[in-house]
Motif scaffolding. Structure first.
Motif, short mmCIF file in Angstrom:
data_model
loop_
_atom_site.label_atom_id
_atom_site.label_comp_id
_atom_site.label_asym_id
_atom_site.label_seq_id
_atom_site.Cartn_x
_atom_site.Cartn_y
_atom_site.Cartn_z
N UNK A 220 -0.70 -6.55 86.66
CA UNK A 220 -0.59 -5.53 87.71
C UNK A 220 0.86 -5.13 87.95
N UNK A 221 1.77 -6.08 87.86
CA UNK A 221 3.19 -5.75 88.00
C UNK A 221 3.65 -4.82 86.88
N UNK A 222 3.19 -5.11 85.65
CA UNK A 222 3.55 -4.24 84.52
C UNK A 222 2.96 -2.85 84.69
N UNK A 223 1.70 -2.81 85.17
CA UNK A 223 1.07 -1.50 85.38
C UNK A 223 1.83 -0.70 86.43
N UNK A 224 2.24 -1.38 87.51
CA UNK A 224 2.99 -0.70 88.57
C UNK A 224 4.32 -0.19 88.04
N UNK A 225 4.98 -1.01 87.21
CA UNK A 225 6.26 -0.59 86.67
C UNK A 225 6.11 0.64 85.77
N UNK A 232 4.62 6.31 82.97
CA UNK A 232 3.92 6.13 81.69
C UNK A 232 2.46 5.82 81.99
N UNK A 233 1.64 6.89 82.01
CA UNK A 233 0.24 6.74 82.38
C UNK A 233 -0.54 5.93 81.35
N UNK A 234 -0.25 6.15 80.08
CA UNK A 234 -1.02 5.50 79.02
C UNK A 234 -0.84 3.98 79.08
N UNK A 235 0.42 3.52 79.12
CA UNK A 235 0.65 2.08 79.17
C UNK A 235 0.21 1.49 80.51
N UNK A 236 0.36 2.26 81.59
CA UNK A 236 -0.10 1.77 82.89
C UNK A 236 -1.59 1.52 82.90
N UNK A 241 -6.52 -1.86 82.63
CA UNK A 241 -7.73 -2.32 81.94
C UNK A 241 -7.63 -3.80 81.59
N UNK A 242 -6.44 -4.21 81.20
CA UNK A 242 -6.26 -5.63 80.89
C UNK A 242 -6.45 -6.49 82.14
N UNK A 243 -6.01 -5.97 83.28
CA UNK A 243 -6.20 -6.68 84.55
C UNK A 243 -7.68 -6.81 84.88
N UNK A 244 -8.43 -5.73 84.65
CA UNK A 244 -9.86 -5.80 84.91
C UNK A 244 -10.55 -6.83 84.00
N UNK A 278 -4.42 -16.92 74.54
CA UNK A 278 -4.58 -16.14 75.77
C UNK A 278 -3.28 -15.97 76.51
N UNK A 279 -2.47 -17.01 76.57
CA UNK A 279 -1.17 -16.89 77.24
C UNK A 279 -0.23 -15.97 76.47
N UNK A 280 -0.32 -15.96 75.16
CA UNK A 280 0.51 -15.04 74.37
C UNK A 280 0.16 -13.59 74.70
N UNK A 281 -1.14 -13.31 74.83
CA UNK A 281 -1.56 -11.94 75.08
C UNK A 281 -1.36 -11.55 76.55
N UNK A 282 -1.74 -12.47 77.46
CA UNK A 282 -1.73 -12.12 78.89
C UNK A 282 -0.34 -12.16 79.50
N UNK A 283 0.46 -13.11 79.07
CA UNK A 283 1.77 -13.28 79.69
C UNK A 283 2.92 -12.81 78.79
N UNK A 284 2.62 -12.51 77.55
CA UNK A 284 3.69 -12.16 76.63
C UNK A 284 4.59 -13.34 76.31
#
Length: 395
Positions: A220-225, A232-236, A241-244, A278-284
Motif C-alpha cells: 500500500x505504501x508503494x501504491x501510494x507513492x 503512475x497509475x499503472x504501477x499503482x 492488486x497485489x495488496x488485494x 513470498x518475501x522476495x515478491x512481497x517485500x522485494x
C-alpha cells in the motif's frame, strides 16, 4: 488422623456430617439408641432399683437426651455429656442383677466410640474409666470375679465395635476428599490446557498478522507513492492488486491456522522455500536459502514450529534491515534440525531491541513446545556485524 476430621466446638457435628452432607446412618444410631434405652428402662421390674439408683439411671437418660440435642450445634459438649451418660450406669452394674445398667453403659459407650469428634485416646480413656467404675461397683457389691470380667469384656467389645465403625467412616471421608481432590486436579488440568490453547492461538494470530499485514502495508505504501507522488497509475494499480491478493492470502492463512497444527504440512525445505519466495515478491527482499544435510520426514509440530519461526524472523529482518541481504540456512543434523536467519546490521541499527516484545517471546514459546531452543543476537564475523536468529529442534 481422627483429630484432623473432628469438628470444632461451635460448628457442624463431626458425627452428623460427612463433607457437608448429612449422614442418615448417624441419625439411625440416635433413634435406635433412644429406643434401646427406653426399652431397657421399661423392662426394669419394680423394686429392682432404689431411689438413688433410679436417680442415677434418670440422670444417664437425661444426659443421652442432652447429647442428642447438643450434637447438632455443639459436638464437643455433646461428647462430654455422652461420656457422663456412659459412666453413670457403669456404677450400677454391681447392685443390679438383670443387666440393665450394663446395657445402658454399653449403648452409650458404643455411640461414643463411633463418634468422630473425640480422639481415639479420649475414647479409650472413657472406656477404661467405665470399666474401672464397673469393676469397683461389682467388687463393692460382692459380685463374683467372672461376672465382673464379663461386664468389662462387654464394655471393651462395644468400644472396639464403635472404633471399627469410626474407622470405616474416617476412610469413607478420606475417599470422598480424595475424589474431590482428583476432580479439582482434573479441572485445573483442563483449565491449564485451555490457557495453553489460548496462548497457542495468540502466537498463531501474531505470526499471521505480522506477516500478512506487514506485506500489505509495504504494497500500500508503494501504491501510494506511485499514485500520489509520481502519478503512475499503472504501477499503482499493480501494487493495489497485489495488496488485494495479500489480503486474500492472509484470510486463507487465518482460516487454516488451527488446522495447520493437526494436518500434514509440506516438507520443511519446500515450505521454507515457498516462504522465502513470498518475501522476495512481497517485500522485494534479497533472500538466499541454503539447505544442508539429508532431508527426512519430521513431525508435523516440529515443521510448523520451525516454519513459523522462519516467517517471524524474515518479518523482523524486513522491518529492521530493509534492503540488506538475508541469509536463511536450514541444516539437517544428526538428531536435530537447525534454522539460522542472518542479515547484516546497518549503522545505527538498534540491535539491542531487535526481536523483542511478543514476537521473540512467542517464538521461544513455540520452539519450547517441541523441545527446542532459540537464540538471537548481534554477531561479528569477517563480513562485519550481523544479526542472527538460530533455532535448534531435536528431530
Amino acid at each position: 488422623m481422627a483429630q484432623g476430621i473432628a469438628t470444632e466446638q461451635d460448628g457442624p457435628p463431626g458425627g452428623e456430617r460427612t463433607g457437608g452432607r448429612f449422614e442418615p446412618g448417624w441419625w439411625l444410631v440416635r433413634v435406635l439408641g433412644s429406643v434401646f434405652i427406653a426399652a431397657t428402662l421399661v423392662s426394669v421390674r419394680p423394686g429392682e432399683f432404689d431411689g438413688t439408683e433410679w436417680a442415677v439411671v434418670a440422670a444417664s437418660a437425661l444426659c443421652w437426651v442432652a447429647f442428642a440435642l447438643l450434637d447438632t450445634r455443639y459436638p464437643r459438649s455433646a461428647v462430654v455429656v455422652l461420656a457422663v451418660s456412659s459412666a453413670l450406669p457403669s456404677a450400677l452394674t454391681g447392685p443390679e442383677t438383670n443387666g440393665s445398667a450394663a446395657i445402658l453403659a454399653g449403648i452409650t459407650l458404643l455411640v461414643l466410640a463411633s463418634h468422630m469428634t473425640p480422639s481415639v485416646p479420649a475414647i479409650l480413656a472413657a472406656c477404661g474409666l467405665d470399666v474401672a467404675i464397673s469393676a469397683t461397683s461389682c467388687a463393692l457389691a460382692g459380685r463374683p470375679l467372672g461376672s465382673t470380667a464379663a461386664t468389662a469384656a462387654v464394655l471393651l467389645l462395644v468400644t472396639l465395635m464403635g472404633l471399627n465403625r469410626r474407622q470405616y467412616r474416617v476412610q469413607a471421608e478420606q475417599n470422598r476428599l480424595l475424589v474431590e481432590q482428583v476432580r479439582r486436579t482434573q479441572h485445573e488440568r483442563a483449565r491449564a490446557a485451555a490457557l495453553d490453547e489460548r496462548a497457542r492461538l495468540a502466537r498463531e494470530l501474531h505470526d499471521l498478522l505480522a506477516h500478512s499485514l506487514g506485506a500489505l502495508s509495504v504494497q500500500l505504501e508503494l501504491a501510494e507513492a506511485h499514485l500520489e507522488e509520481r502519478g503512475d497509475l499503472e504501477h499503482g494499480l499493480t501494487h493495489v492488486r497485489r495488496s488485494r491478493a495479500l489480503a486474500a492470502a492472509g484470510l486463507d492463512e487465518a482460516r487454516e491456522a488451527v488446522a495447520a497444527l493437526r494436518a500434514d504440512v509440506p516438507p520443511l525445505p519446500v515450505a521454507i522455500a515457498a516462504l522465502v519466495e513470498g518475501y522476495r515478491l512481497d517485500r522485494g527482499m534479497h533472500v538466499d536459502l541454503v539447505t544442508e544435510g539429508a532431508e527426512r520426514a519430521l513431525p508435523s509440530a516440529v515443521s510448523v514450529a520451525v516454519l513459523r519461526v522462519a516467517r517471524e524472523a524474515l518479518t523482523n529482518a524486513a522491518k529492521h534491515a530493509g534492503g540488506t541481504p538475508v541469509a536463511v540456512r536450514l541444516k539437517y543434523g544428526v538428531g536435530d534440525v537447525r534454522l539460522t536467519v542472518r542479515n547484516p546490521l546497518r549503522p545505527g541499527d538498534p540491535a539491542a531491541t531487535r526481536g523483542g516484545g511478543y514476537g521473540l517471546e512467542g517464538m521461544r514459546e513455540r520452539v519450547a513446545l517441541v523441545g527446542g531452543t532459540l537464540s538471537a543476537g548481534a554477531e561479528s564475523d569477517g563480513d562485519g556485524p550481523s544479526w542472527a536468529l538460530t533455532v535448534e529442534v531435536p528431530a
